[in-house]
Design a protein around this motif. Structure first.
Motif, short mmCIF file in Angstrom:
data_model
loop_
_atom_site.label_atom_id
_atom_site.label_comp_id
_atom_site.label_asym_id
_atom_site.label_seq_id
_atom_site.Cartn_x
_atom_site.Cartn_y
_atom_site.Cartn_z
N HIS A 21 34.19 1.80 34.61
CA HIS A 21 33.81 2.32 35.94
C HIS A 21 33.87 1.13 36.88
N CYS A 70 29.54 11.89 44.61
CA CYS A 70 29.89 11.41 43.27
C CYS A 70 30.35 9.97 43.45
N SER A 71 30.44 9.26 42.32
CA SER A 71 30.87 7.86 42.39
C SER A 71 31.98 7.61 41.39
N LEU A 119 23.65 14.93 31.33
CA LEU A 119 23.44 13.49 31.56
C LEU A 119 22.15 13.25 32.35
N ASP A 158 35.28 13.95 35.07
CA ASP A 158 33.97 13.34 35.33
C ASP A 158 32.94 14.44 35.61
N TYR A 165 26.09 0.57 39.55
CA TYR A 165 24.72 0.92 39.13
C TYR A 165 23.92 -0.26 38.58
N PHE A 213 30.04 -0.24 32.94
CA PHE A 213 29.84 0.01 34.37
C PHE A 213 29.79 -1.30 35.15
N CYS A 261 29.99 16.42 36.02
CA CYS A 261 28.59 15.98 36.00
C CYS A 261 27.86 16.79 37.09
N ASN A 284 24.40 11.69 41.48
CA ASN A 284 25.86 11.53 41.62
C ASN A 284 26.59 12.44 40.64
N GLY A 285 27.43 13.28 41.14
CA GLY A 285 28.29 14.03 40.23
C GLY A 285 28.68 15.39 40.75
N LYS A 322 32.44 2.92 27.31
CA LYS A 322 32.49 2.82 28.77
C LYS A 322 31.51 1.77 29.27
N PHE A 324 20.21 11.48 35.05
CA PHE A 324 20.67 10.70 36.20
C PHE A 324 19.68 10.88 37.34
N HIS A 361 30.08 14.84 31.33
CA HIS A 361 28.69 14.38 31.19
C HIS A 361 27.76 15.58 31.13
N HIS A 416 38.11 7.66 36.40
CA HIS A 416 37.99 8.23 37.75
C HIS A 416 38.49 7.32 38.88
N1 DUC Z 1 29.77 9.01 38.52
C1 DUC Z 1 29.27 10.20 38.86
O1 DUC Z 1 29.61 10.70 39.94
N2 DUC Z 1 28.40 10.81 38.05
C2 DUC Z 1 28.02 10.31 36.80
C3 DUC Z 1 28.37 8.93 36.54
C4 DUC Z 1 29.42 8.37 37.40
O2 DUC Z 1 29.92 7.33 37.12
#
Ligand code: DUC
Ligand code: ZN
Ligand code: ZN
Length: 471
Positions: free
Chosen positions: A190, A295-296, A71, A325, A162, A159, A327, A347-348, A157, A73, A68, A246
């Motif tokens: 995700h 991160c997620s 990205l 992932d 979120y 989700f 980010c 997140n990342g 992708k 965010f 990413h 992930h």
């Molecule tokens: N997870 C993350 O940690 N960052 C970007 C998007 C995501 O799904």
């Protein structure tokens, strides 16, 4: 101009052999026995660049199918641009990335994609492709999925996390899966139950539990497992394969493995952070340091089974790809946004530079074979996302994306020496046995002995075919 990569051990997903690799222009011309006539006549001609790979592994350039760059965010942008992020990737032996263009509710898919093309064009150090994040599924965007496939965007992708940002409900997910069933696209998921997570996170924040560790505590593994199971059922109803991005939790892996055992086309990747980092030590680091590990899905508890199960999944192929992932966000001004509330921490993590090294440690530690390293980090990602045989293997006709890896070298990961645009490293101080020594991207040496020899814009856009794993 030709290059002869001489006397190395060429490693593929299926074996290893001592061989010379002949590169002609941008592609692999031949893989031959050391000292064979073709190699010797090249040497005699003098018109060849010889790279001595004795005592080195010669492996296909890494393919990271989950990054990413830039990205948007949580009110900021991932801190690596396509320029800095792809240069860092090259330093770590990754020669292809597949990044994510983003479409949100009400936005035109094509316009969003064009915006990502514009960000990347002329910037990348290595070749790159795109997946499309479908954040707003409606009649119009569903139709646009079909047209994207013709432009080489063959994966989408969705989700389950979120809510209000990128989230799709079950009906939308099913509709997108049905569309993929017809157009041959691969759905990437995700899988976290974002509706439930938001409730739990709000309850924690209301109790004053605002430290970074609560990011992990409020996203329990069970809610990744639940979403994974639900997405599998929806994919089976739609009659389409599904690829989980992930994957971090034993609870999710169990459902992937069960579906695969029943014969379904269910696939999953994991990332180095889920293999090496954990909730207690890293996300729960003193003060605000844990923000650097938000991160997620979140890092999982070291007291549960996740880390061992993920390594096992990589061995058994229930996990078939390692991506990152990637980010990244800096601590300063970015992770800082959530100092008073973990929900506001972007997140990342930044990992793109270290994926090949970190997974190679699995080889050193006896978790994976050398061949499996190549398979999960280069060959299968290329096959899964329509880049094979151009990427992911050292065979005649393939792009000459080659990494010369020295198993007898060592290094230490640090923010002081990494090339990602980040003011800290999630893997600070990790000792690495082995090192990327030389990297060729389409026949050109872009990294040698830690020096970057390429230029911005060397990387080309990759129009991808359909996944090889559809049937
Ligand atoms: N997870 C993350 O940690 N960052 C970007 C998007 C995501 O799904
Ligand atoms: Zn995700
Ligand atoms: Zn992601």
């Amino acid at each position: 101009m030709r290059t002869l990569i001489a006397d190395g051990t060429v490693v593929s997903a299926t074996g290893r052999v001592r061989a010379d690799v002949v590169v002609s222009g941008e592609v692999i011309e031949a893989v031959v026995a050391p000292g064979s006539e073709i190699a010797e006549s090249l040497r005699r001609s003098g018109d060849v660049h010889v790279i001595n790979a004795a005592d080195r592994y010669v492996v296909p350039g890494g393919v990271d199918v989950h990054t990413h760059m830039e990205l948007p965010f949580g009110g900021t942008f991932a801190s690596d641009t396509f320029e800095t992020g792809t240069r860092a990737a090259a330093h770590g032996g990754t020669t292809t990335i597949v990044d994510f263009a983003v479409q949100r509710e009400g936005e035109d898919v094509r316009e969003c994609l064009d915006a990502w093309f514009a960000k990347a064009e002329g910037q990348c150090a290595i070749d790159y492709g795109f997946h499309m994040i479908m954040g707003g599924i409606d009649e119009r965007s569903l139709k646009e999925m079909d047209t994207l496939i013709n432009d080489g965007i063959t994966s989408f992708k969705l989700f389950m996390a979120y809510p209000g940002v990128l989230y799709s409900d079950d009906g939308k997910i099913l509709a997108a899966m049905q569309q993929a069933h017809h157009n041959g696209g691969l759905i990437m998921m995700h899988a976290e139950n974002g509706i439930a997570i938001d409730v739990i996170a709000a309850q924690a924040a209301a109790r004053g539990q605002t430290d970074p560790v609560y990011h992990g505590i409020t996203r329990p593994p069970r809610l990744e497992g639940e979403a994974t199971y639900r997405a599998i059922q929806l994919a089976l109803v739609a009659g389409t394969p599904v690829y989980f991005v992930h994957l971090s939790a034993s609870e999710a892996l169990t459902h992937v493995a069960a579906a695969r055992n029943e014969g379904y086309n269910v696939f999953a990747e994991t990332c180095p952070q889920y293999l090496y980092l954990n909730l207690e030590e890293h996300l729960g680091a003193p003060g605000f340091a844990g923000a650097g590990y938000v991160c997620s899905p979140p890092l999982r508890s070291r007291h549960e089974t996740h880390h061992a199960d993920l390594w096992r999944g990589l061995r058994t192929n229930d996990l078939c790809v390692v991506s990152t992932d990637h980010c990244p966000f800096c601590m300063k001004e970015q992770k800082e946004l959530g100092r008073d509330d973990f929900r506001l921490i972007p997140n990342g993590l930044g990992v793109v530079e270290h994926r090949m090294d970190l997974i190679y440690q699995g080889v050193v530690q006896g978790e994976l074979s050398l061949e499996r390293w190549v398979e999960t980090c280069a060959t299968t990602p290329a096959r899964m996302f329509g880049l094979y045989p151009r990427k992911g293997s050292i065979t005649p006709g393939a792009d000459a994306d080659v990494v010369i890896y020295n198993p007898n070298s060592t290094s230490r990961i640090s923010a002081e020496t990494h090339h990602m645009n980040m003011d800290y490293s999630c893997f600070e101080g990790f000792e690495i046995a082995g090192a990327t020594e030389t990297v060729l991207s389409r026949g050109r040496v872009v990294v040698d002995g830690g020096n970057y020899l390429g230029s911005r814009g060397d990387g080309q856009y990759l129009r991808r075919s359909l996944s090889q794993y559809l049937l």
